[in-house]
Design a protein around this motif. Structure first.
Motif, PDB file in Angstrom:
ATOM      1  N   THR A   1      24.580 143.090  68.852  1.00 31.38           N
ATOM      2  CA  THR A   1      23.531 142.432  68.482  1.00 31.38           C
ATOM      3  C   THR A   1      23.496 142.478  67.001  1.00 31.38           C
ATOM      4  OG1 THR A   1      22.250 144.310  68.901  1.00 31.38           O
ATOM      5  CG2 THR A   1      22.351 143.173  70.767  1.00 31.38           C
ATOM      6  N   THR A   2      23.584 143.678  66.417  1.00 33.73           N
ATOM      7  CA  THR A   2      23.450 143.734  64.943  1.00 33.73           C
ATOM      8  C   THR A   2      24.363 142.714  64.283  1.00 33.73           C
ATOM      9  OG1 THR A   2      22.673 145.897  65.040  1.00 33.73           O
ATOM     10  CG2 THR A   2      23.519 144.876  63.117  1.00 33.73           C
ATOM     11  N   LEU A   3      25.492 142.731  64.358  1.00 38.87           N
ATOM     12  CA  LEU A   3      26.635 141.669  63.710  1.00 38.87           C
ATOM     13  C   LEU A   3      26.295 140.523  64.261  1.00 38.87           C
ATOM     14  CD1 LEU A   3      30.022 143.534  63.923  1.00 38.87           C
ATOM     15  CD2 LEU A   3      28.409 143.424  61.973  1.00 38.87           C
ATOM     16  N   LEU A   4      25.999 140.262  65.419  1.00 43.02           N
ATOM     17  CA  LEU A   4      25.657 138.727  65.674  1.00 43.02           C
ATOM     18  C   LEU A   4      24.290 138.185  65.099  1.00 43.02           C
ATOM     19  CD1 LEU A   4      26.094 136.058  67.353  1.00 43.02           C
ATOM     20  CD2 LEU A   4      24.691 137.066  69.422  1.00 43.02           C
ATOM     21  N   GLY A   5      23.251 139.135  65.032  1.00 42.56           N
ATOM     22  CA  GLY A   5      22.220 138.764  64.389  1.00 42.56           C
ATOM     23  C   GLY A   5      22.341 138.579  62.851  1.00 42.56           C
TER      24      GLY A   5
ATOM     25  N   MET B   1      18.089 136.583  69.221  1.00 44.48           N
ATOM     26  CA  MET B   1      16.759 136.738  68.670  1.00 44.48           C
ATOM     27  C   MET B   1      16.597 137.311  67.421  1.00 44.48           C
ATOM     28  SD  MET B   1      14.571 136.737  72.065  1.00 44.48           S
ATOM     29  CE  MET B   1      12.961 136.659  71.255  1.00 44.48           C
ATOM     30  N   MET B   2      17.532 138.329  67.293  1.00 45.47           N
ATOM     31  CA  MET B   2      17.691 139.218  66.051  1.00 45.47           C
ATOM     32  C   MET B   2      18.037 138.473  65.063  1.00 45.47           C
ATOM     33  SD  MET B   2      16.910 142.492  66.254  1.00 45.47           S
ATOM     34  CE  MET B   2      17.695 143.094  64.790  1.00 45.47           C
ATOM     35  N   GLY B   3      18.951 137.377  65.195  1.00 45.97           N
ATOM     36  CA  GLY B   3      19.258 136.201  64.210  1.00 45.97           C
ATOM     37  C   GLY B   3      18.199 135.672  63.525  1.00 45.97           C
ATOM     38  N   CYS B   4      17.186 135.246  64.498  1.00 42.96           N
ATOM     39  CA  CYS B   4      15.892 134.867  63.858  1.00 42.96           C
ATOM     40  C   CYS B   4      15.175 135.794  63.157  1.00 42.96           C
ATOM     41  CB  CYS B   4      14.877 134.444  64.958  1.00 42.96           C
ATOM     42  SG  CYS B   4      15.815 133.060  65.990  1.00 42.96           S
ATOM     43  N   LEU B   5      15.028 137.013  63.478  1.00 44.52           N
ATOM     44  CA  LEU B   5      14.285 137.983  62.701  1.00 44.52           C
ATOM     45  C   LEU B   5      14.981 138.252  61.380  1.00 44.52           C
ATOM     46  CD1 LEU B   5      12.117 140.304  62.551  1.00 44.52           C
ATOM     47  CD2 LEU B   5      13.758 141.993  63.852  1.00 44.52           C
TER      48      LEU B   5
END
Length: 417
Positions: free
Chosen positions: A363-367, A235-239
């Motif tokens: 989460t940050t690197l994946l996003g 979901m962070m990737g979307c943001l």
């Protein structure tokens, strides 16, 4: 503020609830300010460095997020060894250096390097804000504090682009980094004077690669923590895709809003803030799981709405329709992600700093990676963003189902979470 056995000071020595939430929100908000405050300057930066491809400006977001993600794995672990306060102040100093370097960067490469350094320092804010809250709260109370902090933190995206636009009226874009420097100084003084050490000496972890590895292994091997953390990354990737492409979509690539771009951005961020407030009010009675499961399902359906509307209008739906769907998606994001974070952290009380660093790193690197892929797919329409929301949302729903043994709404578990 309730007592917690991991707290380094008594409640009487700590800031009150409102001040505590405000400090945590500002720690979290420094990241948003460092991103959203820069968006109106994309045009002047492109002109200053004579960049041919406008998509290259998205690297200003990605470079920051890469540094932000990588260093989280360090700060959380270090904070379990030396304490939260010393670790945070060191990170803040690194962030301030990045701001100074950006102000004098004479090449786009050096500016990107400065953004990486900013991200490296800001990682301390992300990791330690969660760890400090976890030191004092758990379960639904933690989710409530995180939601209130998220609500305050989301005020920053509302005002940051407008503030940057005002700066650009009276100064060069370099001074936007000056504003970031001032924010870091204010936060440093406030945190230094008012926030006590929240990790008791007896709960500090002696430096040991074996202990650090054991903490990381605990976070990775716990199914709930790993799967909910992965959902957060998706979901962070979307943001990240939305933030990176927002200037191109609203200002000059699709809707040509020009000077009204900060207004559109602020309205969507404002809806997120309202959703965070609603989540904070409901989470203690409704529970983290029910709210977050409702949120991720609604988020995915809204992604479908973005795709359908985009296809119906040849990739450019009416701006009101697009903004309404995007605001709804971001509101559901604000309901979902703080609760996912609390669910992921719940089993990690014994290694809160290490677990928070792993969650932030992952989460940050994946996003950032997914956001870069979706953002750079921008083709003059909103369809790449819509498909990104839909596909990543579907994967998130699937992983939540696996985490809950196939049950999206677990009344039994939600009874105590």
């Amino acid at each position: 503020m309730p007592a917690n056995r991991r707290s380094g000071r008594t409640d009487s020595a700590a800031p009150g609830f409102v001040e505590f939430v405000a400090i945590i929100a500002l720690m979290m908000g420094m990241t948003a300010f460092s991103i959203d405050n820069l968006l109106p300057a994309f045009g002047p930066i492109r002109a200053h460095y004579q960049l041919e491809n406008p998509n290259d400006l998205q690297l200003l977001i990605t470079a920051y997020m890469v540094g932000f993600g990588v260093m989280q794995i360090v700060f959380g672990t270090v904070s379990d060894i030396v304490g939260r306060k010393t670790t945070f102040m060191a990170g803040l100093a690194l962030y301030a250096f990045g701001c100074l370097l950006a102000m004098v960067a004479d090449s786009y490469t050096l500016l990107l390097a400065a953004r990486v350094i900013q991200g490296l320092g800001a990682a301390a804010s992300r990791v330690l804000s969660v760890a400090i809250v976890r030191d004092r709260y758990e379960g639904r109370e933690m989710a409530q504090v995180m939601s209130f902090s998220m609500m305050v933190f989301l005020i920053i995206p509302v005002i940051a682009p407008s503030f940057a636009s005002l700066v650009l009226l009276v100064a060069e874009w370099h001074m936007i980094f000056g504003a970031m420097l001032v924010l870091s100084l204010v936060l440093g003084v406030w945190f230094g004077l008012r926030m006590p050490e929240t990790l008791r000496p007896e709960f500090r972890v002696p430096f040991s690669m074996r202990a650090i590895g054991a903490g990381m292994k605990l976070a990775v091997s716990n199914r709930r923590t790993l799967l909910y953390t992965t959902c957060m990354g998706l979901m962070m990737g979307c943001l990240m895709a939305y933030v990176a492409a927002s200037q191109q979509i609203f200002e000059d690539g699709v809707y040509h809003l020009g000077k009204f771009f900060p207004l559109a951005f602020a309205v969507i961020a404002g809806v997120m803030g309202i959703a965070s407030y609603v989540n904070a009010k409901l989470v203690r009675t409704v529970g983290m799981r029910r709210l977050s499961h409702f949120g991720v399902c609604g988020f995915t359906l809204t992604g479908l709405g973005l795709v359908v509307s985009g296809l119906a209008y040849d990739g450019v739906p009416p701006v009101i329709l697009f903004c309404a769907l995007l605001a709804l998606a971001q509101a559901l994001f604000a309901i979902t992600v703080p609760n996912f974070n609390s669910i992921a952290m719940e089993p990690m009380g014994a290694v809160a700093g290490t677990a928070s660093s792993f969650i932030g790193f992952y989460t940050t690197l994946l996003g950032a990676g997914l956001g870069l892929i979706v953002g750079r797919a921008f083709d003059g329409t909103v369809l790449p963003l819509g498909f990104g929301y839909l596909i990543l949302g579907i994967f998130s729903v699937i992983l939540v189902a696996i985490a809950e043994n196939g049950r999206l709404f677990s009344a039994q578990r939600d009874g105590h979470l």
